[in-house]
Design an enzyme around this catalytic site. Structure first.
Site, short mmCIF file in Angstrom:
data_model
loop_
_atom_site.label_atom_id
_atom_site.label_comp_id
_atom_site.label_asym_id
_atom_site.label_seq_id
_atom_site.Cartn_x
_atom_site.Cartn_y
_atom_site.Cartn_z
N SER A 129 55.27 39.82 43.09
CA SER A 129 54.80 39.78 41.56
C SER A 129 54.80 38.60 41.06
O SER A 129 54.49 37.52 41.44
CB SER A 129 55.39 40.95 40.70
N ASP A 283 45.94 46.12 45.22
CA ASP A 283 46.47 45.33 43.87
C ASP A 283 45.42 45.28 42.91
O ASP A 283 44.27 44.39 43.13
CB ASP A 283 47.10 44.21 44.42
N HIS A 312 49.59 47.58 43.28
CA HIS A 312 50.43 46.48 43.13
C HIS A 312 52.03 46.81 43.55
O HIS A 312 52.82 46.08 43.99
CB HIS A 312 50.35 45.99 41.64
#
Length: 336
Positions: A129, A283, A312
């Site tokens: 991330s 994602d 995600h």
């Protein structure tokens, strides 16, 4: 007891032009630095993550094996352990904390690695991330130092759609009547819960909700899941800290510095490290097509999506098949 160390940075000039006084970087290490100082892995944290949240990928027999590697987890600025609105003295406390960038984070991590430990070569930088964005930045900022990068679940530049989602999370939090421009007398819990609700449909895929995969974690209905997970997930964080990290994500761009002057493709071409780029196949924050474009601009990169319905959050360490895939691919990558 505190399970991490503090590196004192002194007064730091940020990209914004603000001097952040008495800045600190919280970090934790795992394993032992070898005599050659070349068994180093740097593993930055992510939005709303602490060093402990990265530990699922570390352990004997895993790719990030502390018996083989010296692993450094630096905490992002704004996460409540490193310099943040919640732990900074006036005039930059609470709602006055300055914007910090991905570049700021990585430049200060570089100080920790080089000045504290005397390290000049890094075997791997890895992160998920916003940790992935920092991973890309390491490759672009210090190409002669970093041998490999493995960003997963994140891009080298935050695209407009993700910027809007992050801004919506901030807006939801600030709509709380107790917000008071960041100088709240108690945490704005209604706003923090609303932030979780905004995040919920973007953190996981459409299939995750359609197939009710949250039931694998013990939630019987989508409402049960939202109330008892997403409404609670950000309550342990300071609201200003969360906003600081989201603003860091909004401005994420490895070319937004004097080295590249906004030339994104040049920054990507400058990443000479071997790169393993692993997006989540579903994602919604950082879709795989964005990573695929980035990989095509990088000279030594491989594109390998994580085939998952966890969106995600395929990279957060909560879904065992995804976690095993990431670990196995990192083992292969480190062995190449």
């Amino acid at each position: 007891m505190r399970d991490y160390e503090i590196y004192e940075l002194g007064d730091v000039l940020l990209q914004s032009g603000v001097i952040l006084p008495n800045a600190i970087l919280a970090y934790k290490t795992y394993g032992t630095l070898n005599a050659a100082k070349d068994n180093v892995i740097v593993y930055p944290t992510w939005f709303a993550g602490l060093h402990t949240d990265n530990e699922w990928l570390i352990g004997p027999g895993k790719a990030l094996d502390p018996e083989k590697y010296f692993i450094i987890i630096p905490n992002m600025l704004g996460n409540g352990l490193s310099s943040s609105p919640s732990n900074t003295a006036p005039p930059y406390d609470h709602g006055n904390f300055p914007v910090v960038t991905i570049y700021d984070n990585v430049r200060l991590q570089h100080q920790l690695v080089t000045k504290k430990f005397g390290i000049s070569k890094i075997a791997l930088v890895v992160g998920w991330s916003l940790g992935a964005v920092q991973t890309f930045q390491w490759g672009a900022s210090y190409p002669d130092m970093v041998k490999r990068i493995a960003p997963f679940g994140g891009t080298a530049q935050t695209r407009p759609h993700a910027q809007i989602v992050f801004a919506s999370m901030i807006a939801a939090l600030q709509a709380d009547s107790t917000w008071e421009n960041g100088f709240y007398k108690q945490q704005p819990t209604a706003g923090l819960a609303a932030m979780g609700r905004v995040y919920a449909p973007w953190g996981f895929s459409q299939a995750y909700y359609l197939e009710q995969l949250y039931q694998q974690d013990g939630y019987h209905t989508s409402e049960d899941y939202l109330v008892n997970y997403w409404d609670q997930v950000f309550l342990t964080f300071d609201a200003n800290d969360l906003i600081t990290m989201l603003r860091t994500g909004i401005s994420g761009d490895i070319s937004a510095n004097q080295a590249y002057n906004g030339d994104f493709e040049l920054a990507l071409r400058s990443i000479t490290a071997c790169a393993l780029v692993m997006p989540g196949s579903t994602d919604l924050f950082f879709p795989p097509q964005d990573n695929n474009y980035e990989v095509q601009c990088m000279p030594n990169a491989r594109f390998l999506p994580i085939d998952s319905k966890w969106g995600h959050c395929a990279g957060i360490g909560q879904h065992e098949p995804d976690s095993e895939f990431i670990d196995q691919q990192l083992k292969i990558f480190l062995g190449e």
